[in-house]
Design a protein around this motif. Structure first.
Motif, short mmCIF file in Angstrom:
data_model
loop_
_atom_site.label_atom_id
_atom_site.label_comp_id
_atom_site.label_asym_id
_atom_site.label_seq_id
_atom_site.Cartn_x
_atom_site.Cartn_y
_atom_site.Cartn_z
N GLU A 24 -29.50 52.74 -11.49
CA GLU A 24 -29.25 51.65 -10.55
C GLU A 24 -29.65 52.01 -9.12
OE1 GLU A 24 -25.08 50.95 -11.07
OE2 GLU A 24 -25.37 49.86 -12.95
N GLU A 25 -29.74 53.31 -8.82
CA GLU A 25 -30.02 53.75 -7.46
C GLU A 25 -31.47 53.52 -7.06
OE1 GLU A 25 -28.97 57.66 -5.19
OE2 GLU A 25 -27.66 57.51 -6.94
N SER A 26 -31.67 53.21 -5.78
CA SER A 26 -33.03 53.12 -5.24
C SER A 26 -33.03 53.67 -3.82
CB SER A 26 -33.54 51.68 -5.25
OG SER A 26 -32.86 50.89 -4.33
N PHE A 27 -34.11 54.34 -3.47
CA PHE A 27 -34.26 54.84 -2.11
C PHE A 27 -35.72 55.17 -1.85
CE2 PHE A 27 -32.71 58.37 -4.80
CZ PHE A 27 -33.78 59.24 -4.75
N LYS A 28 -36.04 55.28 -0.57
CA LYS A 28 -37.36 55.76 -0.15
C LYS A 28 -37.21 56.38 1.22
CE LYS A 28 -39.02 51.51 2.01
NZ LYS A 28 -40.06 50.51 2.04
N GLY A 29 -37.99 57.40 1.46
CA GLY A 29 -37.94 58.07 2.75
C GLY A 29 -38.22 59.55 2.62
N LYS A 30 -37.99 60.25 3.70
CA LYS A 30 -38.22 61.70 3.75
C LYS A 30 -36.96 62.44 3.34
CE LYS A 30 -42.29 62.09 5.95
NZ LYS A 30 -43.46 62.71 5.41
N LEU A 31 -37.14 63.50 2.59
CA LEU A 31 -36.01 64.35 2.24
C LEU A 31 -35.59 65.12 3.49
CD1 LEU A 31 -34.07 65.51 0.12
CD2 LEU A 31 -35.81 67.23 -0.39
N ILE A 73 -37.70 70.14 1.71
CA ILE A 73 -37.39 69.31 2.88
C ILE A 73 -38.72 68.80 3.46
CG2 ILE A 73 -36.34 69.28 5.20
CD1 ILE A 73 -34.35 69.73 2.85
N GLY A 74 -38.76 67.49 3.74
CA GLY A 74 -39.98 66.87 4.26
C GLY A 74 -40.74 66.10 3.20
N ASP A 75 -40.43 66.33 1.92
CA ASP A 75 -41.06 65.53 0.86
C ASP A 75 -40.73 64.06 1.06
OD1 ASP A 75 -42.05 67.77 -0.47
OD2 ASP A 75 -40.52 67.76 -2.05
N SER A 76 -41.67 63.19 0.74
CA SER A 76 -41.40 61.75 0.71
C SER A 76 -40.96 61.40 -0.70
CB SER A 76 -42.65 60.95 1.07
OG SER A 76 -43.01 61.19 2.40
N LEU A 77 -39.81 60.73 -0.81
CA LEU A 77 -39.24 60.39 -2.10
C LEU A 77 -39.18 58.88 -2.27
CD1 LEU A 77 -36.17 62.83 -2.13
CD2 LEU A 77 -38.50 63.27 -2.89
N PHE A 78 -39.50 58.42 -3.47
CA PHE A 78 -39.46 57.00 -3.80
C PHE A 78 -38.81 56.83 -5.16
CE2 PHE A 78 -43.12 57.98 -1.24
CZ PHE A 78 -43.08 57.04 -0.23
N LEU A 84 -35.72 55.54 -14.17
CA LEU A 84 -35.31 56.94 -14.08
C LEU A 84 -36.49 57.81 -13.65
CD1 LEU A 84 -32.94 57.36 -17.16
CD2 LEU A 84 -32.33 57.34 -14.74
N GLN A 85 -37.45 57.19 -12.98
CA GLN A 85 -38.59 57.94 -12.48
C GLN A 85 -38.54 57.99 -10.95
OE1 GLN A 85 -42.85 56.58 -12.66
NE2 GLN A 85 -42.89 58.23 -14.18
N MET A 86 -38.87 59.15 -10.41
CA MET A 86 -38.91 59.34 -8.97
C MET A 86 -40.30 59.86 -8.62
SD MET A 86 -36.40 61.65 -6.56
CE MET A 86 -36.88 63.16 -7.33
N VAL A 87 -40.87 59.31 -7.55
CA VAL A 87 -42.17 59.76 -7.08
C VAL A 87 -41.95 60.63 -5.85
CG1 VAL A 87 -44.39 59.04 -6.13
CG2 VAL A 87 -43.34 57.70 -7.97
N VAL A 88 -42.61 61.79 -5.85
CA VAL A 88 -42.51 62.73 -4.74
C VAL A 88 -43.91 62.90 -4.16
CG1 VAL A 88 -41.92 65.09 -4.05
CG2 VAL A 88 -40.63 63.97 -5.90
N LYS A 89 -44.05 62.65 -2.86
CA LYS A 89 -45.31 62.88 -2.17
C LYS A 89 -45.13 64.07 -1.25
CE LYS A 89 -47.06 58.19 -2.35
NZ LYS A 89 -47.59 57.06 -1.59
N ARG A 90 -46.06 65.03 -1.39
CA ARG A 90 -46.01 66.26 -0.59
C ARG A 90 -47.44 66.59 -0.19
NH1 ARG A 90 -43.71 70.74 -4.07
NH2 ARG A 90 -41.82 69.55 -3.74
#
Length: 105
Positions: A24-31, A73-78, A84-90
């Motif tokens: 159910e959780e959703s988020f986006k932003g920088k770790l 720290i600094g990874d972008s998380l979506f 149940l999938q999370m995208v990590v941009k680094r």
């Protein structure tokens, strides 16, 4: 009449409940921060920052993919709700991580 019922597994109930909340959780932003919350059962906790707002998440509690340890720290998380999938941009990398809870539903 005899009814065969499976015994209740409290550990699995907890895992399935955690998986449901994570889905159910959703988020986006920088770790902004990741830590083990010593005052709260040593739970793996992340803080994601977006537009000056911090969001705290514990989706890694009882989670088995090892994603918490891989985050920097600094990874972008979506993470979208209902997934149940999370995208990590680094830097120039994009990682898709499937969160694993092993709920025996």
């Amino acid at each position: 009449m005899l009814i065969d019922l499976e015994p209740i597994d409290p550990a699995n109930n907890s895992i399935c409940r955690t998986e449901k909340y994570a889905k159910e959780e959703s988020f986006k932003g920088k770790l902004a921060k990741k830590y083990r919350d010593k005052r709260n059962h040593d739970y793996e906790t992340i803080i994601v920052s977006f537009d000056g707002v911090d969001y705290e998440s514990r989706i890694f509690v009882i989670e088995d993919s090892g994603a918490f340890e891989k985050l920097i720290i600094g990874d972008s998380l979506f993470k979208e709700a209902s997934s149940l999938q999370m995208v990590v941009k680094r830097a120039d990398q994009i990682l898709e991580i499937d969160l694993i809870y092993n709920c025996k539903d």
